[in-house]
Design a protein around this motif. Structure first.
Motif, PDB file in Angstrom:
ATOM      1  N   ILE A 169       3.811  30.854  36.867  1.00  0.00           N
ATOM      2  CA  ILE A 169       2.658  31.056  37.750  1.00  0.00           C
ATOM      3  C   ILE A 169       2.223  29.712  38.323  1.00  0.00           C
ATOM      4  O   ILE A 169       1.982  29.578  39.524  1.00  0.00           O
ATOM      5  N   ASN A 170       2.152  28.715  37.473  1.00  0.00           N
ATOM      6  CA  ASN A 170       1.793  27.356  37.891  1.00  0.00           C
ATOM      7  C   ASN A 170       2.881  26.390  37.450  1.00  0.00           C
ATOM      8  O   ASN A 170       3.475  26.546  36.374  1.00  0.00           O
ATOM      9  N   ALA A 171       3.146  25.388  38.260  1.00  0.00           N
ATOM     10  CA  ALA A 171       4.146  24.379  37.917  1.00  0.00           C
ATOM     11  C   ALA A 171       3.813  23.750  36.568  1.00  0.00           C
ATOM     12  O   ALA A 171       2.643  23.508  36.253  1.00  0.00           O
ATOM     13  N   ASP A 172       4.857  23.499  35.776  1.00  0.00           N
ATOM     14  CA  ASP A 172       4.638  22.987  34.421  1.00  0.00           C
ATOM     15  C   ASP A 172       5.804  22.102  34.016  1.00  0.00           C
ATOM     16  O   ASP A 172       6.889  22.580  33.664  1.00  0.00           O
ATOM     17  N   SER A 173       5.562  20.791  34.050  1.00  0.00           N
ATOM     18  CA  SER A 173       6.614  19.838  33.694  1.00  0.00           C
ATOM     19  C   SER A 173       6.937  19.862  32.206  1.00  0.00           C
ATOM     20  O   SER A 173       7.984  19.361  31.787  1.00  0.00           O
ATOM     21  N   GLN A 174       6.053  20.451  31.392  1.00  0.00           N
ATOM     22  CA  GLN A 174       6.250  20.469  29.940  1.00  0.00           C
ATOM     23  C   GLN A 174       7.021  21.702  29.463  1.00  0.00           C
ATOM     24  O   GLN A 174       7.214  21.881  28.256  1.00  0.00           O
ATOM     25  N   PHE A 175       7.459  22.543  30.366  1.00  0.00           N
ATOM     26  CA  PHE A 175       8.077  23.809  29.975  1.00  0.00           C
ATOM     27  C   PHE A 175       9.248  23.643  29.004  1.00  0.00           C
ATOM     28  O   PHE A 175       9.332  24.383  28.011  1.00  0.00           O
ATOM     29  N   PRO A 176      10.166  22.685  29.205  1.00  0.00           N
ATOM     30  CA  PRO A 176      11.263  22.541  28.231  1.00  0.00           C
ATOM     31  C   PRO A 176      10.770  22.254  26.816  1.00  0.00           C
ATOM     32  O   PRO A 176      11.344  22.753  25.843  1.00  0.00           O
ATOM     33  N   VAL A 177       9.686  21.464  26.684  1.00  0.00           N
ATOM     34  CA  VAL A 177       9.155  21.138  25.365  1.00  0.00           C
ATOM     35  C   VAL A 177       8.505  22.370  24.738  1.00  0.00           C
ATOM     36  O   VAL A 177       8.502  22.542  23.522  1.00  0.00           O
ATOM     37  N   GLU A 178       7.970  23.251  25.589  1.00  0.00           N
ATOM     38  CA  GLU A 178       7.340  24.475  25.093  1.00  0.00           C
ATOM     39  C   GLU A 178       8.357  25.435  24.486  1.00  0.00           C
ATOM     40  O   GLU A 178       7.995  26.333  23.719  1.00  0.00           O
ATOM     41  N   LEU A 179       9.623  25.274  24.815  1.00  0.00           N
ATOM     42  CA  LEU A 179      10.666  26.165  24.316  1.00  0.00           C
ATOM     43  C   LEU A 179      11.201  25.735  22.958  1.00  0.00           C
ATOM     44  O   LEU A 179      12.162  26.311  22.453  1.00  0.00           O
ATOM     45  N   THR A 180      10.562  24.743  22.350  1.00  0.00           N
ATOM     46  CA  THR A 180      11.011  24.260  21.042  1.00  0.00           C
ATOM     47  C   THR A 180      10.476  25.150  19.929  1.00  0.00           C
ATOM     48  O   THR A 180       9.721  26.086  20.166  1.00  0.00           O
ATOM     49  N   ALA A 181      10.851  24.814  18.702  1.00  0.00           N
ATOM     50  CA  ALA A 181      10.622  25.708  17.556  1.00  0.00           C
ATOM     51  C   ALA A 181       9.149  25.992  17.268  1.00  0.00           C
ATOM     52  O   ALA A 181       8.838  26.967  16.593  1.00  0.00           O
ATOM     53  N   GLY A 182       8.232  25.161  17.766  1.00  0.00           N
ATOM     54  CA  GLY A 182       6.825  25.381  17.466  1.00  0.00           C
ATOM     55  C   GLY A 182       6.222  26.607  18.120  1.00  0.00           C
ATOM     56  O   GLY A 182       5.127  27.017  17.761  1.00  0.00           O
ATOM     57  N   GLN A 183       6.922  27.183  19.108  1.00  0.00           N
ATOM     58  CA  GLN A 183       6.410  28.365  19.804  1.00  0.00           C
ATOM     59  C   GLN A 183       7.394  29.528  19.605  1.00  0.00           C
ATOM     60  O   GLN A 183       8.297  29.750  20.410  1.00  0.00           O
TER      61      GLN A 183
END
Length: 527
Positions: A169-183
């Motif tokens: 929905i909104n641009a997000d430069s952190q998206f790859p980090v969000e795909l890590t094991a913490g989520q």
């Protein structure tokens, strides 16, 4: 419940190398034919990744993330081959071939789409639903009224068996980090899961280094065994048992006696862990913040000077030395330094200055009546809040400062949600991934996972975070830090400490390593 309430038993959202003990990592895969160890856990709520908000170790054992952040802060691909975008809004996730679920089913892009859609679908009411809120189509799956007209995210497109296109929905430069094991919302699910989701929750079929060995026995244990067809580094142990405890102090005592092998150390044991577990304890610099929250809905705390005065009355160094054995770091900001680029030393009201504290309180009209300080009792925080209450009493001259301890986290969480707090209260956030974005968004925006604890949001902060999310590199870092400074200008909470997660282990294991998002369960070596 999310990690803002506590660092769950043996949950690793910490960063940094072992402080001592634990041995060193080994790249050798696969252990002996028969070797096992155990980890102390709280009773989970669920084991299905999209639902699990307190079973991180079990989920990490059973599922492989798309990526992870290593001990140097570098993003490393795990199940993903690559995660790329030209505009930070449309991302292509390519996954590796040769990976299978524990029942032999091939892991495909559709497996990820199925898992994400199930988690995002509002009527399922899965606990990790909000982790997917920036994917296009999320609002349609979570309408404010009525039932959704669709069951799939419009922002997910399965390009082929190994490629998934994700539109945000909104641009997000952190998206790859969000795909890590913490989520865990971003884990895949096999087709068989949807035949009986309740049965699946008791014995999930994942794609990780361990597979279930029987079913989850509620309030007793979860047992997993090495998945021999795992295509990455295989576990050194052939079996792992998560022993379920209702009291971490019991688990700590059991670890001393060798009856459980790895345990998260209760806060009130920090001072003695070095003696109880010589050469067998570790303290990890965590992307975590402990703070004192204020009921902003209570007019007695509406004057910022009252909040600033309470903060200045707390001697963080003294509490750290007396209770935490010097393991913590007094906070001087709201974004932990374990999060890349986070500024410290920017909180002018985080120092200890009782004279200025009294002046500010007097200028705000003083304090009438008693003050209650709320916290979850019986889980290791009693000493900390006794000390804070004493300091406020002595340094602000408020004679009647009382402690209000609620038993455990469930009742405490509900009281926060119901806005029952009538005084300062214990707050904590352990970031789900090591980025300032997570802490600042979770605690200080209207839709954040921990916003019901702080009660704070600001259009200025929202705008700065949006600019940070759309930017990259140093520009993103600068915007995140500007957001942090704006939050401190409004002072909705009093930062207390940057957290460390402290673990101890028995003599039965070595190579106890914790990376940013998890205990490296595949590296633990049973003796």
């Amino acid at each position: 419940m999310r990690t803002w309430l506590a660092a769950p038993a043996a949950v690793a959202l910490a960063t940094g190398l072992a402080a001592c003990g634990g041995g060193s990592s080994s790249s050798a895969g696969g252990g002996s034919s028969s070797s096992s160890f155990s980890v102390a856990e709280n009773e989970p709520d669920h084991l299905t990744p999209g639902q699990a908000t307190g079973a991180y170790d079990a989920v990490h054992a059973l599922f492989a993330p798309l990526a992870k952040v290593d001990q140097t802060g570098k993003l490393v691909m795990v199940q993903a081959q690559s995660i790329t975008s030209s505009d930070n809004k449309v991302w292509t996730v390519k996954i590796k071939t040769g990976w299978t679920f524990h029942n032999g089913e091939t892991v495909t892009a559709q497996s990820y789409a199925d898992g994400w859609n199930a988690t995002a679908y509002g009527p399922n009411a899965w606990g990790n639903n909000g982790e997917l809120s920036n994917i296009a189509g999320y609002p349609a799956l979570n309408p404010t009224k009525g039932k959704p007209a669709t069951k799939t995210l419009s922002g997910l497109k399965v390009v082929n068996a190994t490629a998934l296109e994700v539109t945000l929905i909104n641009a997000d430069s952190q998206f790859p980090v969000e795909l890590t094991a913490g989520q865990p919302a971003f884990e895949p699910m096999p087709k068989v899961a949807f035949k009986d989701l309740k049965a699946y929750d008791l014995a999930p079929i994942g794609d990780g280094p361990f597979e279930m060995d029987g079913k989850w026995v509620h309030n007793t244990s979860i047992t997993v065994k090495r998945y021999e067809k795992y295509p990455s580094t295989k576990p050194k142990a052939s079996k792992l048992t998560f022993k379920i405890y209702s009291d971490l102090h019991t688990a700590y005592t059991d670890a001393q006696g060798g009856n459980v092998d790895i345990v998260s150390v209760p806060q009130d044991k920090y001072n003695q862990v070095k003696t109880d577990f010589p050469d067998a304890w570790t303290a990890y610099k965590a992307p975590a913040l402990d703070y004192l929250g204020f009921p902003l809905y209570d007019k007695r705390f509406s004057d910022i000077r009252v909040r600033q005065a309470i903060s200045l009355a707390i001697d963080r160094d003294a509490v750290n030395k007396a209770i935490f054995g010097g393991l913590y770091v007094p906070a001087t900001g709201v974004a932990p330094p374990a999060e890349s680029g986070a500024k410290t030393g920017i909180c002018q009201f985080c120092s200890f200055d009782p004279t200025k504290a009294k002046q500010l309180l007097a200028a705000a009209g003083g304090w009438n009546g008693s003050m209650q300080i709320w916290y979850p009792s019986g889980v290791g925080y009693d000493q900390t809040f006794n000390a804070i209450a004493n300091q406020i009493r002595q340094n602000l001259g408020i004679k009647d400062v009382k402690l209000k301890g609620l038993p455990g986290f469930v009742q405490y969480s509900q009281s926060l949600t119901d806005k029952k707090m009538n005084g300062p209260y214990r707050g904590h956030w352990g970031a789900l991934y090591p980025s300032m974005q997570n802490t600042l968004t979770a605690l200080f925006t209207a839709t954040g996972d921990g916003q019901n604890e702080t009660g704070y949001s600001s259009p200025k902060v929202d705008a700065l975070l949006a600019q940070a999310n759309a930017a990259t590199g140093t520009a993103a870092t600068d915007f995140y830090n500007q957001a942090q400074e704006q939050i401190l200008n409004d002072f909705p909470v009093a930062p207390l400490f940057y957290g460390k997660y402290v673990y101890a282990h028995s003599k039965n294991v070595s190579d106890v390593i914790i990376d940013v998002n998890q205990i490296e369960l595949d590296q633990v070596s049973p003796k």
